[in-house]
Design a protein around this motif. Structure first.
Motif, PDB file in Angstrom:
ATOM      1  N   GLY A 142       0.817  -1.213   0.000  1.00 60.03           N
ATOM      2  CA  GLY A 142       0.000   0.000   0.000  1.00 60.03           C
ATOM      3  C   GLY A 142       0.847   1.257   0.000  1.00 60.03           C
ATOM      4  O   GLY A 142       2.072   1.201   0.052  1.00 60.03           O
ATOM      5  N   ILE A 227      -4.718  -9.209   1.294  1.00 54.54           N
ATOM      6  CA  ILE A 227      -5.582  -8.174   0.726  1.00 54.54           C
ATOM      7  C   ILE A 227      -5.978  -8.493  -0.718  1.00 54.54           C
ATOM      8  O   ILE A 227      -7.124  -8.313  -1.102  1.00 54.54           O
ATOM      9  N   GLN A 228      -5.020  -9.014  -1.474  1.00 54.52           N
ATOM     10  CA  GLN A 228      -5.329  -9.369  -2.866  1.00 54.52           C
ATOM     11  C   GLN A 228      -5.632 -10.859  -3.034  1.00 54.52           C
ATOM     12  O   GLN A 228      -6.555 -11.240  -3.753  1.00 54.52           O
TER      13      GLN A 228
HETATM   14  C1  LIG Z   1      -4.036  -3.488  -2.975  1.00 55.92           C
HETATM   15  C2  LIG Z   1      -3.130  -4.039  -1.942  1.00 55.92           C
HETATM   16  C3  LIG Z   1      -2.811  -3.321  -0.775  1.00 55.92           C
HETATM   17  C4  LIG Z   1      -3.282  -1.909  -0.535  1.00 55.92           C
HETATM   18  O1  LIG Z   1      -4.657  -1.801  -0.450  1.00 55.92           O
HETATM   19  P1  LIG Z   1      -5.356  -0.352  -0.639  1.00 55.92           P
HETATM   20  O2  LIG Z   1      -6.796  -0.620  -0.365  1.00 55.92           O
HETATM   21  O3  LIG Z   1      -5.079   0.096  -2.030  1.00 55.92           O
HETATM   22  O4  LIG Z   1      -4.737   0.556   0.361  1.00 55.92           O
HETATM   23  C5  LIG Z   1      -2.023  -3.932   0.177  1.00 55.92           C
HETATM   24  N1  LIG Z   1      -1.552  -5.178  -0.004  1.00 55.92           N
HETATM   25  C6  LIG Z   1      -1.821  -5.895  -1.108  1.00 55.92           C
HETATM   26  C7  LIG Z   1      -1.300  -7.276  -1.245  1.00 55.92           C
HETATM   27  C8  LIG Z   1      -2.602  -5.341  -2.125  1.00 55.92           C
HETATM   28  O5  LIG Z   1      -2.841  -6.043  -3.242  1.00 55.92           O
END
Ligand SMILES: *Cc1c(COP(=O)(O)O)cnc(C)c1O
Length: 404
Positions: A142, A227-228
């Motif tokens: 991020g 997150i992804q």
């Molecule tokens: C997209 C992403 C983030 C950041 O998320 P945001 O919502 O854009 O702040 C962090 N870690 C990973 C693995 C991501 O793919």
């Protein structure tokens, strides 16, 4: 392109800060796995807002849940309880097997929270304020200062130095490189279970197990960024669940709210009971009723619509078809990934192929300069994969043709 769409793009370039080189399209609406631009042109979407919109556009049940929550209440403060947040936290506990949830507005904020959790956990043990975190090269966590500090891409960091201190970098899947960075000040080891932006590199089972054992032995927190790669994308609710281990802290966002901005950092009771306490962390919006109504509905729909089963079935098919592309074209070197998180590695930059695909009504995205990343809605079917492959083949053939 219509004059109307062009004029919006011109206005955008005058009003929005230019932090993205955007594709020349204004998307207007979505339906199932298709997007439509302002001119009504239809696109097959293999990006899903970068692994966000898992359930497909205009999902009636999802939209309905949001509409009814809007008519009840959108926001209160975290100084009061609200039912959607309580229900959403219970559901997250159930799908993770973890114990404590803090809701954020984004992925980066979930990373910030995880970093603060690790520092506070270590601080409570020894009172020191010089703890270190080990993160990985080629990682992406991020754009806020803390998240940037653990992002292993010097290009993203350089202009914004100094970063937060005491971050050390190692290589994913190279346990010795991690060991070389461990000191008596190490409080956490943080990495993506599958590196996304960095090029779709899954952590190996051996690496995961060795990190888990190391963290257990030294009471270091294992923090996994899901997150992804989380929320069903690899065919498990969370990518770490296929390794038979559990992290101490996990971050999630992207598909968690399927488009309503929401993330979370989640931890075990051991960490929750000995880290952040009242007054240590907060957020105005995080976990508000609207965001949490989205989370509740998303998790329910994953179950009701058999999303994981679909990812496993269609993911296997996508792998097979992408492997066919690797066989067919000399410029395509390999495929990497898991489930519906796949990357095709080229021997050249892929921007040209992606632009061609856009023109032909297929939305794709890169990961780095030479990888095409496939992160479609999790409800796609084999026929959508076939349609995508057909357009992709044409685009690759055209670029190869022009090189010769
Ligand atoms: C997209 C992403 C983030 C950041 O998320 P945001 O919502 O854009 O702040 C962090 N870690 C990973 C693995 C991501 O793919």
């Amino acid at each position: 392109m219509s004059a109307e769409m062009q004029s919006y793009i011109d206005e955008a370039e005058k009003a929005l800060l230019h932090t993205y080189n955007r594709y020349q399209v204004v998307f207007d609406r979505g339906e199932d796995v298709y997007l439509y631009d302002l001119d009504g042109k239809k696109y097959l979407d293999f990006v899903a807002g970068i692994a966000v919109f898992a359930l497909g556009y205009r999902n009636e049940a999802y939209n309905g849940a949001l509409k009814s929550q809007i008519d009840k209440i959108i926001h209160t403060s975290n100084y009061y309880y609200n039912v959607p947040a309580i229900e959403a936290a219970k559901k997250i506990k159930k799908i993770t097997g973890m114990d404590r949830v803090f809701f954020t507005n984004s992925g980066a904020e979930a990373i910030e929270g995880a970093i603060k959790t690790a520092r506070k956990y270590a601080y409570l043990k020894d009172g020191r304020t010089d703890h270190e975190i080990i993160a990985m090269n080629h990682s992406f966590h991020g754009r806020t200062m803390g998240a940037l500090s653990v992002t292993g891409n010097p290009h993203y960091r350089e202009a914004f130095e100094p970063m937060i201190g005491n971050i050390r970098f190692a290589d994913l899947n190279d346990f010795d490189s991690v060991m070389a960075q461990v000191t008596d000040k190490t409080c956490a080891i943080l990495f993506e279970t599958v590196q996304g932006e960095g090029g779709i590199y899954p952590a190996s089972e051996d690496f995961m197990k060795k990190i888990r054992a190391l963290c257990d032995e030294r009471d270091i927190l294992m923090i996994l960024d899901e997150i992804q790669c989380g929320m069903g994308r690899t065919g498990h609710m969370f990518a770490w669940q296929r390794y038979g281990i559990r992290p101490d802290v996990m971050t999630t966002a992207k598909a968690l709210g399927c488009g309503v901005p929401v993330g979370a950092f989640v931890m075990t009771e051991k960490v929750g009971g000995a880290s952040l306490a009242a007054g240590d962390h907060g957020t105005t919006y995080g976990g508000n009723p609207l965001a949490c109504a989205a989370v509740c509905k998303v998790i329910d729909l994953f179950d009701e619509q058999g999303v994981l089963a679909n990812v496993n079935k269609v993911g296997a098919y996508l792998e097979k078809r992408l492997d066919g592309i690797v066989e067919e074209f000399a410029c395509v070197q390999t495929r990497r990934g898991a489930g519906l998180l796949q990357g095709l590695v080229f021997d050249r930059q892929v921007g040209d192929i992606i632009t061609r695909a856009m023109n032909k009504g297929l939305v794709l995205i890169n990961a780095g300069t030479n990888i095409i990343r496939f992160v479609p809605p999790l409800i796609i079917k084999e026929k959508h994969v076939d349609d995508m492959i057909e357009i992709l083949r044409e685009c690759i053939a055209q670029t190869e043709g022009e090189r010769q």
